[in-house]
Design an enzyme around this catalytic site. Structure first.
Site, short mmCIF file in Angstrom:
data_model
loop_
_atom_site.label_atom_id
_atom_site.label_comp_id
_atom_site.label_asym_id
_atom_site.label_seq_id
_atom_site.Cartn_x
_atom_site.Cartn_y
_atom_site.Cartn_z
N THR A 184 0.83 -1.21 0.00
CA THR A 184 0.00 0.00 0.00
C THR A 184 0.86 1.26 0.00
O THR A 184 0.74 2.13 -0.87
CB THR A 184 -0.92 -0.01 1.25
OG1 THR A 184 -1.65 -1.23 1.25
CG2 THR A 184 -1.86 1.16 1.25
N VAL A 185 1.75 1.38 0.97
CA VAL A 185 2.52 2.63 1.12
C VAL A 185 3.58 2.75 0.03
O VAL A 185 3.77 3.83 -0.57
CB VAL A 185 3.16 2.71 2.53
CG1 VAL A 185 3.88 4.04 2.69
CG2 VAL A 185 2.10 2.56 3.62
N GLY A 243 0.19 8.52 10.13
CA GLY A 243 0.24 8.54 8.67
C GLY A 243 0.63 9.88 8.08
O GLY A 243 1.77 10.32 8.19
N ILE A 276 -0.26 12.92 8.85
CA ILE A 276 -0.23 14.12 9.69
C ILE A 276 1.22 14.40 10.12
O ILE A 276 1.88 13.52 10.66
CB ILE A 276 -1.08 13.93 10.98
CG1 ILE A 276 -2.50 13.51 10.62
CG2 ILE A 276 -1.08 15.21 11.81
CD1 ILE A 276 -3.36 13.21 11.84
N GLY A 336 -12.27 -2.75 4.88
CA GLY A 336 -10.81 -2.72 4.88
C GLY A 336 -10.23 -1.76 5.91
O GLY A 336 -9.03 -1.49 5.93
N GLU A 362 -8.31 -4.86 10.32
CA GLU A 362 -7.64 -6.06 9.83
C GLU A 362 -8.46 -7.30 10.19
O GLU A 362 -9.32 -7.25 11.07
CB GLU A 362 -6.27 -6.17 10.49
CG GLU A 362 -5.52 -4.87 10.43
CD GLU A 362 -4.10 -5.03 9.97
OE1 GLU A 362 -3.65 -6.18 9.83
OE2 GLU A 362 -3.46 -4.00 9.73
N LYS A 387 2.27 4.01 19.14
CA LYS A 387 2.42 5.36 18.61
C LYS A 387 2.64 6.39 19.72
O LYS A 387 3.47 7.28 19.60
CB LYS A 387 1.19 5.73 17.77
CG LYS A 387 1.06 4.88 16.51
CD LYS A 387 -0.31 5.09 15.88
CE LYS A 387 -0.50 4.27 14.62
NZ LYS A 387 -1.91 4.30 14.16
N GLY A 406 -3.54 5.12 5.03
CA GLY A 406 -3.94 5.11 3.63
C GLY A 406 -2.74 5.30 2.73
O GLY A 406 -1.71 5.85 3.14
P1 NAP Z 1 1.69 -4.05 2.78
O1 NAP Z 1 0.66 -3.49 1.86
O2 NAP Z 1 1.44 -5.33 3.45
O3 NAP Z 1 3.05 -4.18 1.92
C1 NAP Z 1 4.20 -4.80 2.43
C2 NAP Z 1 5.24 -4.91 1.30
O4 NAP Z 1 6.43 -5.44 1.87
C3 NAP Z 1 4.83 -5.83 0.16
O5 NAP Z 1 5.25 -5.28 -1.06
C4 NAP Z 1 5.59 -7.13 0.44
O6 NAP Z 1 5.98 -7.83 -0.72
C5 NAP Z 1 6.84 -6.59 1.12
N1 NAP Z 1 7.40 -7.52 2.09
C6 NAP Z 1 6.89 -7.90 3.27
N2 NAP Z 1 7.72 -8.75 3.92
C7 NAP Z 1 8.77 -8.90 3.10
C8 NAP Z 1 9.98 -9.66 3.17
N3 NAP Z 1 10.24 -10.43 4.23
N4 NAP Z 1 10.85 -9.57 2.17
C9 NAP Z 1 10.59 -8.80 1.08
N5 NAP Z 1 9.48 -8.04 0.95
C10 NAP Z 1 8.59 -8.12 1.94
O7 NAP Z 1 2.06 -3.01 3.92
P2 NAP Z 1 1.73 -1.43 3.96
O8 NAP Z 1 0.31 -1.25 4.35
O9 NAP Z 1 2.23 -0.76 2.74
O10 NAP Z 1 2.58 -1.00 5.24
C11 NAP Z 1 3.99 -0.82 5.17
C12 NAP Z 1 4.47 -0.16 6.47
O11 NAP Z 1 3.86 1.11 6.60
C13 NAP Z 1 4.09 -0.95 7.76
O12 NAP Z 1 5.12 -0.82 8.68
C14 NAP Z 1 2.85 -0.22 8.23
O13 NAP Z 1 2.65 -0.33 9.63
C15 NAP Z 1 3.19 1.19 7.86
N6 NAP Z 1 2.03 2.06 7.73
C16 NAP Z 1 1.03 1.70 6.87
C17 NAP Z 1 -0.07 2.52 6.75
C18 NAP Z 1 -1.20 2.17 5.81
O14 NAP Z 1 -2.15 2.95 5.71
N7 NAP Z 1 -1.12 1.06 5.07
C19 NAP Z 1 -0.15 3.70 7.51
C20 NAP Z 1 0.91 4.05 8.35
C21 NAP Z 1 2.00 3.21 8.45
P3 NAP Z 1 4.88 -8.44 -1.75
O15 NAP Z 1 4.22 -7.25 -2.38
O16 NAP Z 1 5.66 -9.22 -2.74
O17 NAP Z 1 3.95 -9.26 -0.92
#
Ligand code: NAP
Length: 431
Positions: free
Chosen positions: A14-15, A134, A136, A187, A190, A205, A302
């Protein structure tokens, strides 16, 4: 040849997708702001053949060594999540002399001190603006814009899932289980919602924010945590009737009693600015001795809001590279302050009881409170529930320890059938 700042992304979910989009869409403006082009050279993922939502010219890999050993890569952006292997990769990158940016609150809350130490030893940047709230701006404001202040209070709504759920319960009179199911379908929650509804996500946080605000290390284990799983339709209804709303608050205070840091549901007056933070929005209220009260509001998660904070960190590091000014602001925990145990914290409380419907009940209840010197602000006797009466009490300001003793006594009274809920009232605790 003109220098290009090369980044390597760890993760393109996502990010990561948002980061690729922003760097492409706003490339011209970013070039102007940095004075050098910023390019994503490599992206590490788990599955190379997974369809992606955005095109990128970067080289994809599943091997961390391809990024750590690439001499061109200046910045590693960790967007995988979880503690391991994220922490290991972050440390490897820092030791290889690369600047690191992360959005990962788990790793910052648990291992921030160690990571910042390694960053300092290697004279590189470690930035984590997206790890709290996020999109902010909050880490940089605390570390830089409010650096002149002694911060005494940080109070936030910093978990979008629970705020969405409480908003739905308040506005539509729905119960916890149906709102959770809806949040999962959309969504916003979780499949395993424990960290959100149990308060742990907000605890991670607020531990990060309190450490920076008070200049003293606060770990997740120092945070007193209660989630929202016990909040019922009835509590929401009584809050409304009394002129309050229920919010999951993350609270950090620093005064003569020490650092008081906790996450729990609370009644807040419906006129308070935090009461009008609805749905998945987040807000953080900060009180400083020079600035007074400030509040930061926006989207706490997001794709694009979170990527906005990550790309801002990339721009910051790139500017530092351009001016040879990296490693300026790292760990800001210069002190070791003591903590105020939750038992010593004070507030009024809301208590909802089911009691026998007979004479003398109120006197017995008042006696149980009186024995712990807990005085009652108001008592509201509500309609019958089955064969019992529902009683809602609001106490005056009381120490948590005294309240707990009074509740224990109350629960043992033969006229009390059930203590349904006990919730803090944060009426006068802002400003
Ligand atoms: P996500 O959608 O689950 O994406 C995770 C990515 O990391 C995927 O591309 C995955 O690969 C890759 N990945 C995971 N484990 C791996 C490994 N062992 N080796 C190689 N690649 C690996 O997560 P996200 O929502 O973007 O979140 C990323 C970070 O941002 C997290 O720490 C989360 O807490 C933080 N965050 C997210 C949000 C939000 O709104 N989503 C907000 C604030 C902070 P594949 O694509 O191949 O599966």
């Amino acid at each position: 040849m003109e220098k290009i700042v090369h980044a390597g992304l760890l993760g393109m979910g996502t990010v990561g997708t948002g980061v690729v989009k922003i760097l492409a869409k706003n490339a011209h403006d970013i070039l102007q702001k940095v004075g050098m082009p910023v390019n994503i050279k490599k992206i590490m993922v788990r599955q190379l053949d997974k369809p992606r939502n955005v095109d990128s010219n970067a080289e994809f890999t599943t091997n961390i060594d391809d990024i750590i050993n690439d001499k061109d890569i200046d910045i590693v952006v960790e967007l995988m999540g979880g503690i391991e292997p994220a922490k290991d990769y972050i440390l490897q990158a820092l030791r290889a002399g690369k600047h690191v940016i992360t959005a990962n609150k788990d790793v910052v809350a648990k291992c921030g001190q160690e990571i910042l130490q390694v960053a300092e030893e290697n004279k590189v940047d470690f930035l984590f603006e997206a790890s709290v709230a996020g999109g902010i701006p909050i880490i940089r404001p605390l570390k830089q814009c409010l650096a002149a202040n002694k911060i005494s209070e940080v109070v936030g709504i910093i978990n979008g899932t629970t705020n969405y759920m409480l908003t739905k319960m308040t506005n539509e009179g729905l119960d916890f289980d149906s709102v959770l199911a809806e949040a999962q379908a959309k969504g916003y929650a979780e499949a395993d919602p424990t960290a959100d509804v149990g308060g742990l996500d907000a605890a991670r946080k607020i531990a990060i924010l309190a450490s920076i605000a008070f200049g003293s290390r606060v770990s997740v284990d120092d945070v007193y945590v209660e989630g929202i799983t016990n909040i019922s339709k009835a509590d929401i209804g009584y809050a409304k009737e009394l002129g309050y709303v229920i919010k999951l608050l993350a609270i950090a205070k620093d005064d003569e009693r020490g650092i008081d840091v906790r996450v729990h549901p609370a009644f807040i007056p419906s006129s308070h600015p935090l009461a009008s933070v609805h749905d998945v929005f987040n807000a953080i209220y900060i009180k400083g001795d020079a600035v007074g009260e400030t509040m930061f509001y926006g989207r706490g998660a997001g794709e694009m809001p979170t990527a906005s904070a990550v790309v801002a960190d990339i721009i910051d590091v790139a500017r530092n590279i351009k001016h040879n000014a990296n490693s300026r602001i790292l760990c800001t925990c210069f002190e070791e302050k003591s903590f105020c145990p939750v038992e010593q914290t004070e507030s009024p409380y809301y208590i909802r009881l089911l009691v026998e419907d007979k004479p003398g009940v109120l006197a017995a209840i008042a006696g149980a409170f009186g024995a712990q010197l807990v005085s009652l602000h108001s008592v509201i006797q509500k309609s019958k529930v089955a064969n019992c009466s529902e009683l809602v009490l609001i106490t005056n300001q009381v120490a948590d320890a005294s309240l707990r003793l009074a509740i224990n006594t109350l629960a043992g009274l033969s006229v009390v059938n059930k203590v349904c809920n006990v919730i803090r009232v944060e009426a006068d605790n802002f400003g």
